[in-house]
Motif scaffolding. Structure first.
Motif, PDB file in Angstrom:
ATOM      1  N   TRP A 121     -56.173  19.943 -72.026  1.00 54.39           N
ATOM      2  CA  TRP A 121     -56.853  20.817 -72.984  1.00 54.39           C
ATOM      3  C   TRP A 121     -56.332  20.585 -74.383  1.00 54.39           C
ATOM      4  N   ASN A 122     -57.208  20.835 -75.385  1.00 56.74           N
ATOM      5  CA  ASN A 122     -56.671  20.913 -76.735  1.00 56.74           C
ATOM      6  C   ASN A 122     -56.249  22.359 -76.990  1.00 56.74           C
ATOM      7  N   THR A 123     -55.646  22.598 -78.147  1.00 59.68           N
ATOM      8  CA  THR A 123     -55.091  23.928 -78.417  1.00 59.68           C
ATOM      9  C   THR A 123     -56.157  25.014 -78.349  1.00 59.68           C
ATOM     10  N   TRP A 124     -57.366  24.712 -78.840  1.00 64.79           N
ATOM     11  CA  TRP A 124     -58.417  25.739 -78.865  1.00 64.79           C
ATOM     12  C   TRP A 124     -58.837  26.138 -77.474  1.00 64.79           C
ATOM     13  N   GLN A 125     -58.989  25.135 -76.604  1.00 68.23           N
ATOM     14  CA  GLN A 125     -59.345  25.458 -75.220  1.00 68.23           C
ATOM     15  C   GLN A 125     -58.277  26.330 -74.583  1.00 68.23           C
ATOM     16  N   ALA A 126     -57.006  26.002 -74.905  1.00 65.53           N
ATOM     17  CA  ALA A 126     -55.903  26.772 -74.336  1.00 65.53           C
ATOM     18  C   ALA A 126     -55.953  28.220 -74.815  1.00 65.53           C
ATOM     19  N   LEU A 127     -56.215  28.416 -76.121  1.00 65.12           N
ATOM     20  CA  LEU A 127     -56.273  29.773 -76.659  1.00 65.12           C
ATOM     21  C   LEU A 127     -57.465  30.527 -76.096  1.00 65.12           C
ATOM     22  N   LYS A 128     -58.608  29.822 -75.968  1.00 66.42           N
ATOM     23  CA  LYS A 128     -59.817  30.440 -75.441  1.00 66.42           C
ATOM     24  C   LYS A 128     -59.560  30.928 -74.018  1.00 66.42           C
ATOM     25  N   SER A 129     -58.866  30.110 -73.244  1.00 68.23           N
ATOM     26  CA  SER A 129     -58.634  30.475 -71.848  1.00 68.23           C
ATOM     27  C   SER A 129     -57.697  31.678 -71.735  1.00 68.23           C
ATOM     28  N   LEU A 130     -56.841  31.875 -72.749  1.00 62.62           N
ATOM     29  CA  LEU A 130     -55.976  33.063 -72.711  1.00 62.62           C
ATOM     30  C   LEU A 130     -56.800  34.323 -72.925  1.00 62.62           C
ATOM     31  N   LEU A 131     -57.861  34.216 -73.755  1.00 67.23           N
ATOM     32  CA  LEU A 131     -58.728  35.374 -73.995  1.00 67.23           C
ATOM     33  C   LEU A 131     -59.608  35.635 -72.781  1.00 67.23           C
TER      34      LEU A 131
ATOM     35  N   LEU B 194     -47.762  24.622 -79.414  1.00 69.53           N
ATOM     36  CA  LEU B 194     -48.450  25.912 -79.498  1.00 69.53           C
ATOM     37  C   LEU B 194     -48.914  26.346 -78.106  1.00 69.53           C
ATOM     38  N   GLN B 195     -49.354  25.369 -77.314  1.00 68.82           N
ATOM     39  CA  GLN B 195     -49.753  25.668 -75.929  1.00 68.82           C
ATOM     40  C   GLN B 195     -48.570  26.216 -75.140  1.00 68.82           C
ATOM     41  N   ALA B 196     -47.434  25.534 -75.254  1.00 64.43           N
ATOM     42  CA  ALA B 196     -46.249  25.978 -74.513  1.00 64.43           C
ATOM     43  C   ALA B 196     -45.832  27.365 -74.972  1.00 64.43           C
ATOM     44  N   PHE B 197     -45.994  27.642 -76.268  1.00 59.91           N
ATOM     45  CA  PHE B 197     -45.652  28.968 -76.785  1.00 59.91           C
ATOM     46  C   PHE B 197     -46.577  30.027 -76.180  1.00 59.91           C
ATOM     47  N   CYS B 198     -47.892  29.729 -76.209  1.00 58.90           N
ATOM     48  CA  CYS B 198     -48.860  30.733 -75.750  1.00 58.90           C
ATOM     49  C   CYS B 198     -48.761  30.975 -74.244  1.00 58.90           C
ATOM     50  N   TYR B 199     -48.456  29.932 -73.477  1.00 60.28           N
ATOM     51  CA  TYR B 199     -48.443  30.078 -72.022  1.00 60.28           C
ATOM     52  C   TYR B 199     -47.040  30.272 -71.463  1.00 60.28           C
ATOM     53  N   GLY B 200     -46.012  29.965 -72.246  1.00 61.84           N
ATOM     54  CA  GLY B 200     -44.662  30.078 -71.709  1.00 61.84           C
ATOM     55  C   GLY B 200     -43.820  31.173 -72.358  1.00 61.84           C
ATOM     56  N   THR B 201     -43.931  31.315 -73.693  1.00 59.87           N
ATOM     57  CA  THR B 201     -43.079  32.267 -74.395  1.00 59.87           C
ATOM     58  C   THR B 201     -43.774  33.613 -74.583  1.00 59.87           C
ATOM     59  N   LEU B 202     -45.017  33.548 -75.059  1.00 60.39           N
ATOM     60  CA  LEU B 202     -45.728  34.767 -75.455  1.00 60.39           C
ATOM     61  C   LEU B 202     -45.840  35.806 -74.336  1.00 60.39           C
ATOM     62  N   PRO B 203     -46.192  35.397 -73.099  1.00 59.74           N
ATOM     63  CA  PRO B 203     -46.392  36.429 -72.080  1.00 59.74           C
ATOM     64  C   PRO B 203     -45.173  37.321 -71.889  1.00 59.74           C
ATOM     65  N   SER B 204     -43.978  36.747 -71.980  1.00 51.81           N
ATOM     66  CA  SER B 204     -42.807  37.586 -71.720  1.00 51.81           C
ATOM     67  C   SER B 204     -42.333  38.341 -72.949  1.00 51.81           C
ATOM     68  N   CYS B 205     -42.653  37.846 -74.157  1.00 49.35           N
ATOM     69  CA  CYS B 205     -42.090  38.567 -75.302  1.00 49.35           C
ATOM     70  C   CYS B 205     -43.120  39.355 -76.091  1.00 49.35           C
ATOM     71  N   LEU B 206     -44.371  39.357 -75.652  1.00 49.10           N
ATOM     72  CA  LEU B 206     -45.407  40.077 -76.397  1.00 49.10           C
ATOM     73  C   LEU B 206     -45.090  41.567 -76.593  1.00 49.10           C
ATOM     74  N   PRO B 207     -44.660  42.297 -75.554  1.00 50.35           N
ATOM     75  CA  PRO B 207     -44.372  43.718 -75.778  1.00 50.35           C
ATOM     76  C   PRO B 207     -43.303  43.936 -76.837  1.00 50.35           C
ATOM     77  N   GLU B 208     -42.264  43.098 -76.801  1.00 51.67           N
ATOM     78  CA  GLU B 208     -41.201  43.245 -77.786  1.00 51.67           C
ATOM     79  C   GLU B 208     -41.710  42.954 -79.195  1.00 51.67           C
ATOM     80  N   LEU B 209     -42.530  41.893 -79.317  1.00 55.06           N
ATOM     81  CA  LEU B 209     -43.080  41.549 -80.628  1.00 55.06           C
ATOM     82  C   LEU B 209     -43.931  42.696 -81.154  1.00 55.06           C
ATOM     83  N   LEU B 210     -44.768  43.259 -80.279  1.00 61.94           N
ATOM     84  CA  LEU B 210     -45.653  44.341 -80.706  1.00 61.94           C
ATOM     85  C   LEU B 210     -44.861  45.566 -81.120  1.00 61.94           C
ATOM     86  N   SER B 211     -43.879  45.958 -80.295  1.00 64.01           N
ATOM     87  CA  SER B 211     -43.195  47.201 -80.620  1.00 64.01           C
ATOM     88  C   SER B 211     -42.334  47.010 -81.860  1.00 64.01           C
TER      89      SER B 211
END
Lengths: 280, 277
Positions: A121-131, B194-211
Motif C-alpha cells: 500500500w501507499n500511505t494514503w491507502q494505509a490511512l484510508k484503511s484505518l478510517l 508514517l505507515q509504521a507510525f499509524c499501525y504500530g505506534t498510534l493505536p497504543s498511544c492515542l488515548p494519551e495523546l488525546l488526553s
C-alpha cells in the motif's frame, strides 16, 4: 515432477558467506555462518536457547547488519552497502514474524492483519484503511485459515498468547513476500493447533513458491514437517542436514545432553527441557 | 535449628533515603530565605484588613444582564483564542514530533546508529521545540503585542508557539515511552515510516495523546486569561479592568467562569478517554 522442483531449486533465495554478527558489547552472536537457501525451499532452524536462531533470522530479514562476511537476499548482494531506500525496498519482499509478535494492544485484529499489506500500500491507502478497513474479507479469510475468523473485530489485548501468534501468521498470509521468516511461530499453541498452523503457512509458502525459514524449539515438529534441518549452537552451524540424517545422537549433541538410549526417537528429545526460551 | 533466632535486619536503602530527604530540606531553606517567604506576613494586621476589605466586595458576584453579556462574550473569546492557538500548536507539534521520532528511524534499523543527516535533522527539530517552549507565552505575547498590536492575534500566536514546543516534546516522549517493537516489526517488513507510525505506534498511544492535548487546551484557556492581562484579548483583559477598579463582584464572576471552563475541559478529557477505551 522432481525434475521440475530441482530446476526451480537451482536459484538462490538467500545466502550467507562466513557471516559473523557481533552485538554492540562485542559478544559474538553468530560465528562465521555459511548457508544457502534455494528458492522455494522450506528449512527449519533448531538449537538450544541463545544459540542465535533469532539473530540469524534477523540477519536474513535485513533487520540486523552483519559485522563481517557476505549476505545476499533475493538477488541483492551486499544489501547493507546499498542506499537506505534500496535496502528498505528489499525489506518489502521479506516477511519476518518475530517471536511472540508485538501487536499494538488497542488495535483491532482486522487492522493488525491488514498491516501485512502495508508494503504494497501507499500511505494514503494505509490511512484510508484505518478510517474504514479495506479488504476486511481478505483479513477474515486469512484468520479463518487459523480458525480465528470470529476474532476479526476484537482488540489485540483481548487475545491469548496463542491467538496473538496466529494473528501474526494471518498477517503473513496477506503479505506477498517471496521470503518468509518465522521465529518460533507456534511456541504458544497446543500440539494439534501448532501442527495445523505450521501446515497452513507451509501450504501458503508452497502456493506462492516462497522460500521459508522457520526457527522451532519443537524438534519433533521440525523433524516431521521439514526436509532440511539446520542445527545452531553457540552461534555456529552445528549441522545442516536433510532431516532423515538428523539422528537422536546428533540432536542430543546439539542440545548438550547425554546421548539417549537406543529406543528413544527424535520426538522424545523434545520432552526434556528444550522448551526453555529466553526471558528478559 | 529450623527456625534460627531472627537476626536484626536493615534495609540497605534506608540511609540513602534519609540522606536525600535531609539534603532536599536543607536546599529548600535558602530558597525560602531568598524569596523572603514568611507566612507571618499574611496575618499582619494591615494586610489582613486590606484582604478582608477586598474579599468583602466579592459578594454577591456581579450578575447584571449587561455584565453577563460581557462575561459570555469574553469567555467565548478566551475559548476561541485557546482553541485556535492549540490547533496551530498541534499543526506544528505533530509533524515535528513525527520527523524527530527516533523509534521510526530507517537508517538506525539494524545498525544501532542513525545516519548522520537524519541524526542532525532530529536533533535540530528537538532544539527548535525546546527553544520555542523555553520562552514563556507571556513573553511571546508581549512581543506580538508590539508587532501586531493589542488583540487576540497576539494571544493566539503566543499560545501556538509555546504550546507547539511543549506538545511536540511531550508527544515525542509518549511515542518513545511506548513499546516500540510493534512499529519496528512493521518497519522491518518494509512498511513506510508514517505507515509504521499509524499501525504500530498510534493505536497504543492515542488515548494519551488525546488526553494530553485536552489538558493542554485547558492550560491554554487559563494561559489566555493571563495573556489578556497584557492586552491579548479575552477574559483576562476584562478581569484586569475589574481588578484595577477593585470590583470584587466582577472578579468573583470571572473566577467562577474559569472554574466552569476548567471543569468542562476535564469532562471532555474524561469523556474522550472512555470513548477511546
Amino acid at each position: 515432477m522432481s525434475r521440475g522442483i530441482r530446476q526451480v531449486q537451482t536459484a538462490t533465495a538467500a545466502s550467507l558467506g562466513d557471516m559473523t554478527l557481533r552485538y554492540r558489547d562485542g559478544r559474538v552472536a553468530l560465528d562465521a555462518i555459511t548457508l544457502t537457501f534455494a528458492v522455494g525451499e522450506q528449512v527449519a532452524i533448531i538449537g538450544p536457547s541463545g544459540a542465535g536462531k533469532t539473530s540469524l533470522l534477523h540477519v536474513l530479514a535485513c533487520a540486523l547488519r552483519p559485522t563481517s562476511g557476505t549476505l545476499a537476499v533475493l538477488g541483492t548482494a551486499h544489501p547493507w552497502n546499498t542506499t537506505t531506500a534500496t535496502l528498505h525496498a528489499l525489506r518489502k519482499r521479506i516477511f519476518l514474524a518475530p517471536q511472540m509478535p508485538p501487536l499494538p494492544p488497542r488495535q483491532r485484529v482486522v487492522h493488525t492483519v491488514l498491516a501485512g499489506r502495508l508494503p504494497q500500500w501507499n500511505t494514503w491507502q494505509a490511512l484510508k484503511s484505518l478510517l474504514y478497513p479495506v479488504d476486511a474479507p481478505l483479513a477474515e479469510a486469512a484468520l479463518a485459515r487459523f480458525r480465528m475468523e470470529d476474532k476479526l473485530l476484537l482488540r489485540c489485548d483481548r487475545l491469548s498468547g496463542g491467538e496473538r501468534q496466529r494473528v501474526g501468521l494471518a498477517r503473513m498470509l496477506l503479505s506477498a513476500a517471496p521470503l518468509i521468516l518465522l521465529d518460533e511461530p507456534v511456541s504458544a499453541l497446543d500440539p494439534v493447533l501448532g501442527l495445523q498452523a505450521l501446515q497452513t503457512v507451509q501450504e501458503e509458502a508452497r502456493a506462492r513458491a516462497a522460500t521459508m525459514v522457520v526457527s522451532l524449539h519443537d524438534v519433533g515438529l521440525a523433524h516431521a514437517q521439514f526436509q532440511r534441518l539446520i542445527g545452531l549452537r553457540d552461534g555456529k552451524v552445528f549441522f545442516d542436514l536433510p532431516s532423515a540424517q538428523v539422528t537422536p545422537e546428533r540432536l542430543a549433541d546439539l542440545y548438550g545432553m547425554e546421548p539417549p538410549d537406543a529406543t528413544s526417537d527424535a520426538v522424545a528429545v523434545d520432552a526434556s527441557g528444550i522448551k526453555m526460551s529466553r526471558c528478559f | 535449628m529450623l527456625l534460627a533466632k531472627p537476626q536484626p535486619w536493615h534495609d540497605p536503602a534506608w540511609p540513602g533515603r534519609v540522606t536525600s530527604t535531609v539534603i532536599f530540606l536543607l536546599l529548600l531553606l535558602p530558597a525560602g530565605y531568598i524569596t523572603e517567604f514568611n507566612p507571618a506576613v499574611f496575618f499582619d494586621a494591615t494586610s489582613l484588613r486590606a484582604s478582608k476589605q477586598f474579599l468583602a466586595t466579592f459578594f454577591p458576584p456581579a450578575h447584571s444582564l449587561e455584565f453577563l453579556q460581557l462575561l459570555v462574550q469574553s469567555a467565548w473569546k478566551t475559548v476561541a483564542i485557546a482553541t485556535v492557538g492549540m490547533v496551530l500548536a498541534l499543526g506544528m507539534a505533530l509533524p515535528c514530533s513525527l520527523v524527530a521520532n527516533r523509534a521510526l528511524s530507517l537508517s538506525r534499523l539494524g545498525r544501532h546508529r542513525m545516519g548522520l543527516l537524519p541524526a542532525i535533522v532530529r536533533a535540530g527539530i528537538r532544539w527548535i521545540l525546546s527553544i520555542l517552549r523555553s520562552i514563556p507565552e507571556l513573553v511571546w505575547a508581549l512581543l506580538f503585542v508590539r508587532a501586531v498590536g493589542l488583540g487576540d492575534t497576539a494571544g493566539v500566536m503566543a499560545i501556538a508557539l509555546t504550546y507547539g514546543g511543549m506538545v511536540g516534546k511531550v508527544f515525542l516522549e509518549i511515542y518513545e515511552a511506548q513499546d516500540t517493537r510493534a512499529a519496528e516489526a512493521l518497519l522491518v517488513n518494509g512498511a513506510g515510516r508514517l505507515q509504521a507510525f499509524c499501525y504500530g505506534t498510534l493505536p497504543s498511544c492515542l488515548p494519551e495523546l488525546l488526553s494530553y492535548t485536552v489538558y493542554r487546551w485547558e492550560c491554554a484557556i487559563r494561559s489566555s486569561v493571563i495573556l489578556g492581562f497584557v492586552g491579548a484579548g479575552g477574559l483576562g483583559q476584562q478581569m484586569e479592568l475589574s481588578m484595577r477598579m477593585l470590583n470584587g463582584g466582577e472578579v468573583l464572576s470571572f473566577l467562577l467562569v474559569f472554574i466552569l471552563l476548567v471543569w468542562i475541559a476535564d469532562r471532555i478529557s474524561k469523556g474522550l478517554r472512555t470513548w477511546i477505551d
